[in-house]
Scaffold this motif. Structure first.
Motif, PDB file in Angstrom:
ATOM      1  N   LEU A  82       0.834  -1.205   0.000  1.00 38.85           N
ATOM      2  CA  LEU A  82       0.000   0.000   0.000  1.00 38.85           C
ATOM      3  C   LEU A  82       0.873   1.261   0.000  1.00 38.85           C
ATOM      4  CD1 LEU A  82      -2.779   1.380   0.229  1.00 38.85           C
ATOM      5  CD2 LEU A  82      -2.515   1.217   2.722  1.00 38.85           C
ATOM      6  N   LEU A  83       1.922   1.273   0.818  1.00 44.18           N
ATOM      7  CA  LEU A  83       2.822   2.427   0.859  1.00 44.18           C
ATOM      8  C   LEU A  83       3.547   2.641  -0.465  1.00 44.18           C
ATOM      9  CD1 LEU A  83       4.502   2.580   4.383  1.00 44.18           C
ATOM     10  CD2 LEU A  83       2.884   4.154   3.362  1.00 44.18           C
ATOM     11  N   VAL A  84       3.927   1.567  -1.126  1.00 37.96           N
ATOM     12  CA  VAL A  84       4.590   1.716  -2.433  1.00 37.96           C
ATOM     13  C   VAL A  84       3.635   2.389  -3.422  1.00 37.96           C
ATOM     14  CG1 VAL A  84       5.485   0.461  -4.436  1.00 37.96           C
ATOM     15  CG2 VAL A  84       6.230  -0.181  -2.158  1.00 37.96           C
ATOM     16  N   ILE A  85       2.382   1.968  -3.418  1.00 37.44           N
ATOM     17  CA  ILE A  85       1.396   2.555  -4.331  1.00 37.44           C
ATOM     18  C   ILE A  85       1.177   4.035  -3.993  1.00 37.44           C
ATOM     19  CG2 ILE A  85      -1.050   2.503  -5.002  1.00 37.44           C
ATOM     20  CD1 ILE A  85      -0.862  -0.603  -4.551  1.00 37.44           C
ATOM     21  N   LEU A  86       0.981   4.337  -2.725  1.00 36.60           N
ATOM     22  CA  LEU A  86       0.749   5.726  -2.318  1.00 36.60           C
ATOM     23  C   LEU A  86       1.998   6.587  -2.511  1.00 36.60           C
ATOM     24  CD1 LEU A  86      -1.395   5.138   0.907  1.00 36.60           C
ATOM     25  CD2 LEU A  86      -2.177   5.875  -1.358  1.00 36.60           C
ATOM     26  N   ASP A  87       3.166   6.022  -2.229  1.00 35.05           N
ATOM     27  CA  ASP A  87       4.417   6.766  -2.442  1.00 35.05           C
ATOM     28  C   ASP A  87       4.626   7.088  -3.919  1.00 35.05           C
ATOM     29  OD1 ASP A  87       4.981   6.726   0.249  1.00 35.05           O
ATOM     30  OD2 ASP A  87       6.516   5.158   0.121  1.00 35.05           O
ATOM     31  N   THR A  88       4.261   6.161  -4.783  1.00 39.86           N
ATOM     32  CA  THR A  88       4.395   6.387  -6.225  1.00 39.86           C
ATOM     33  C   THR A  88       3.459   7.506  -6.678  1.00 39.86           C
ATOM     34  OG1 THR A  88       5.011   4.066  -6.533  1.00 39.86           O
ATOM     35  CG2 THR A  88       4.336   5.287  -8.490  1.00 39.86           C
ATOM     36  N   ALA A  89       2.238   7.507  -6.172  1.00 37.73           N
ATOM     37  CA  ALA A  89       1.301   8.585  -6.504  1.00 37.73           C
ATOM     38  C   ALA A  89       1.813   9.922  -5.969  1.00 37.73           C
ATOM     39  CB  ALA A  89      -0.080   8.275  -5.935  1.00 37.73           C
ATOM     40  N   ALA A  90       2.314   9.921  -4.744  1.00 40.05           N
ATOM     41  CA  ALA A  90       2.856  11.151  -4.153  1.00 40.05           C
ATOM     42  C   ALA A  90       4.071  11.638  -4.942  1.00 40.05           C
ATOM     43  CB  ALA A  90       3.232  10.910  -2.695  1.00 40.05           C
ATOM     44  N   LEU A  91       4.898  10.715  -5.379  1.00 38.51           N
ATOM     45  CA  LEU A  91       6.060  11.082  -6.196  1.00 38.51           C
ATOM     46  C   LEU A  91       5.616  11.753  -7.486  1.00 38.51           C
ATOM     47  CD1 LEU A  91       9.108  11.005  -6.865  1.00 38.51           C
ATOM     48  CD2 LEU A  91       8.730   8.705  -7.797  1.00 38.51           C
ATOM     49  N   GLY A  92       4.570  11.244  -8.113  1.00 42.25           N
ATOM     50  CA  GLY A  92       4.067  11.844  -9.349  1.00 42.25           C
ATOM     51  C   GLY A  92       3.560  13.259  -9.131  1.00 42.25           C
ATOM     52  N   VAL A  93       2.787  13.461  -8.070  1.00 45.81           N
ATOM     53  CA  VAL A  93       2.257  14.797  -7.775  1.00 45.81           C
ATOM     54  C   VAL A  93       3.398  15.756  -7.448  1.00 45.81           C
ATOM     55  CG1 VAL A  93       0.874  16.124  -6.115  1.00 45.81           C
ATOM     56  CG2 VAL A  93       0.006  13.964  -7.022  1.00 45.81           C
ATOM     57  N   LEU A  94       4.309  15.324  -6.601  1.00 40.98           N
ATOM     58  CA  LEU A  94       5.422  16.179  -6.186  1.00 40.98           C
ATOM     59  C   LEU A  94       6.345  16.514  -7.353  1.00 40.98           C
ATOM     60  CD1 LEU A  94       6.625  17.566  -3.720  1.00 40.98           C
ATOM     61  CD2 LEU A  94       7.986  15.512  -3.338  1.00 40.98           C
ATOM     62  N   THR A  95       6.618  15.546  -8.193  1.00 43.94           N
ATOM     63  CA  THR A  95       7.472  15.787  -9.354  1.00 43.94           C
ATOM     64  C   THR A  95       6.825  16.764 -10.321  1.00 43.94           C
ATOM     65  OG1 THR A  95       8.434  13.581  -9.142  1.00 43.94           O
ATOM     66  CG2 THR A  95       8.736  14.682 -11.242  1.00 43.94           C
ATOM     67  N   SER A  96       5.526  16.604 -10.553  1.00 44.40           N
ATOM     68  CA  SER A  96       4.854  17.523 -11.476  1.00 44.40           C
ATOM     69  C   SER A  96       4.839  18.945 -10.926  1.00 44.40           C
ATOM     70  CB  SER A  96       3.439  17.047 -11.793  1.00 44.40           C
ATOM     71  OG  SER A  96       2.622  17.097 -10.647  1.00 44.40           O
ATOM     72  N   ALA A  97       4.595  19.105  -9.639  1.00 46.79           N
ATOM     73  CA  ALA A  97       4.574  20.441  -9.042  1.00 46.79           C
ATOM     74  C   ALA A  97       5.963  21.076  -9.060  1.00 46.79           C
ATOM     75  CB  ALA A  97       4.052  20.363  -7.609  1.00 46.79           C
ATOM     76  N   ALA A  98       6.964  20.301  -8.694  1.00 47.30           N
ATOM     77  CA  ALA A  98       8.334  20.840  -8.664  1.00 47.30           C
ATOM     78  C   ALA A  98       8.833  21.154 -10.073  1.00 47.30           C
ATOM     79  CB  ALA A  98       9.265  19.850  -7.975  1.00 47.30           C
ATOM     80  N   SER A  99       8.496  20.325 -11.038  1.00 41.95           N
ATOM     81  CA  SER A  99       8.940  20.557 -12.412  1.00 41.95           C
ATOM     82  C   SER A  99       8.263  21.780 -13.023  1.00 41.95           C
ATOM     83  CB  SER A  99       8.659  19.328 -13.276  1.00 41.95           C
ATOM     84  OG  SER A  99       9.376  18.221 -12.788  1.00 41.95           O
ATOM     85  N   ALA A 100       6.972  21.926 -12.770  1.00 40.51           N
ATOM     86  CA  ALA A 100       6.261  23.101 -13.285  1.00 40.51           C
ATOM     87  C   ALA A 100       6.817  24.376 -12.661  1.00 40.51           C
ATOM     88  CB  ALA A 100       4.770  22.977 -12.998  1.00 40.51           C
ATOM     89  N   ALA A 101       7.057  24.348 -11.365  1.00 42.04           N
ATOM     90  CA  ALA A 101       7.628  25.520 -10.697  1.00 42.04           C
ATOM     91  C   ALA A 101       9.048  25.789 -11.186  1.00 42.04           C
ATOM     92  CB  ALA A 101       7.611  25.318  -9.184  1.00 42.04           C
ATOM     93  N   ALA A 102       9.803  24.737 -11.469  1.00 37.78           N
ATOM     94  CA  ALA A 102      11.173  24.911 -11.972  1.00 37.78           C
ATOM     95  C   ALA A 102      11.169  25.620 -13.325  1.00 37.78           C
ATOM     96  CB  ALA A 102      11.884  23.562 -12.084  1.00 37.78           C
ATOM     97  N   ALA A 103      10.181  25.333 -14.154  1.00 33.07           N
ATOM     98  CA  ALA A 103      10.090  26.007 -15.455  1.00 33.07           C
ATOM     99  C   ALA A 103       9.845  27.503 -15.271  1.00 33.07           C
ATOM    100  CB  ALA A 103       8.968  25.385 -16.289  1.00 33.07           C
ATOM    101  N   ILE A 104       8.994  27.856 -14.322  1.00 32.03           N
ATOM    102  CA  ILE A 104       8.719  29.268 -14.062  1.00 32.03           C
ATOM    103  C   ILE A 104       9.938  29.945 -13.444  1.00 32.03           C
ATOM    104  CG2 ILE A 104       7.247  30.883 -12.790  1.00 32.03           C
ATOM    105  CD1 ILE A 104       5.872  29.466 -15.147  1.00 32.03           C
ATOM    106  N   VAL A 105      10.616  29.249 -12.554  1.00 32.07           N
ATOM    107  CA  VAL A 105      11.826  29.813 -11.945  1.00 32.07           C
ATOM    108  C   VAL A 105      12.891  30.035 -13.009  1.00 32.07           C
ATOM    109  CG1 VAL A 105      13.724  29.323 -10.339  1.00 32.07           C
ATOM    110  CG2 VAL A 105      11.362  28.907  -9.649  1.00 32.07           C
ATOM    111  N   TYR A 106      12.994  29.123 -13.949  1.00 30.21           N
ATOM    112  CA  TYR A 106      13.952  29.296 -15.043  1.00 30.21           C
ATOM    113  C   TYR A 106      13.609  30.554 -15.848  1.00 30.21           C
ATOM    114  CZ  TYR A 106      16.601  28.510 -19.295  1.00 30.21           C
ATOM    115  OH  TYR A 106      17.455  28.674 -20.358  1.00 30.21           O
TER     116      TYR A 106
END
Length: 184
Positions: free
Chosen positions: A106-130
């Motif tokens: 269960l944690l692997v599944i939830l961690d994978t979903a959290a990783l996807g959300v966190l990566t998308s948010a950080a990547s989108a913000a990184a584009a704006i910061v750039y």
């Protein structure tokens, strides 16, 4: 015969000890990721800078909530922080009960979903910061970091914390996968 039973019992104890070590490492990674996402959300949400223009009555202001991408970043990091706090209970449970398999899956599944959300948010913000640092002359977007230096330093630092959490999630998923595979 008694030698084989003693050897088997020693192996089980050593396996439980290794699993407990993996669970403790899981707890540490979750704490580091939680602190990183919390610090990132707070740093971004409290970022603003005001610059005077010609007179003190006319001012330019830069705030995180001027850009929806930064708002998504703050919300995503806040949600992931909450998830990590809640997942600490599972992590502590795994230290106590080292052979729990269902909750690890269960944690692997939830961690994978959290990783996807966190990566998308950080990547989108990184584009704006750039764009804030470099600008884009083709689109007539000017680099604002020469004027709003403090603002840009804080949003860049916030990204670093978020990407540290991304790395922690990758390590958590790999660690959980390794702990699950040891059970077979």
């Amino acid at each position: 015969m008694s030698k084989g039973v003693a050897l088997e019992a020693g192996t089980t104890s050593k396996g439980a000890s290794a699993s407990r070590g993996l669970s403790i490492l899981d707890l540490i990674f979750r704490i580091v990721a939680g602190v990183s996402t919390l610090a990132s959300a707070i740093a971004m949400a409290t970022t603003n800078e005001t610059l005077p223009f010609f007179t003190q009555f006319i001012r330019f202001r830069a705030e995180y909530d001027d850009l929806p991408t930064f708002m998504f970043f703050v919300v995503a990091n806040s949600i992931i922080t909450g998830y990590l706090v809640l997942s600490l209970t599972f992590s502590i449970f795994h230290i106590i009960k080292t052979n729990a398999k269902g909750s690890r899956i269960l944690l692997v599944i939830l961690d994978t979903a959290a990783l996807g959300v966190l990566t998308s948010a950080a990547s989108a913000a990184a584009a704006i910061v750039y764009l804030a640092h470099k600008g884009n002359t083709s689109a007539n977007w000017f680099a604002i970091c020469q004027q709003f230096n403090s603002f840009c330093e804080r949003i860049s630092g916030s990204l670093i914390g978020s990407f540290i959490a991304v790395v922690m999630f990758i390590l958590l998923i790999l660690l959980s996968g390794f702990a699950i595979s040891r059970r077979h």
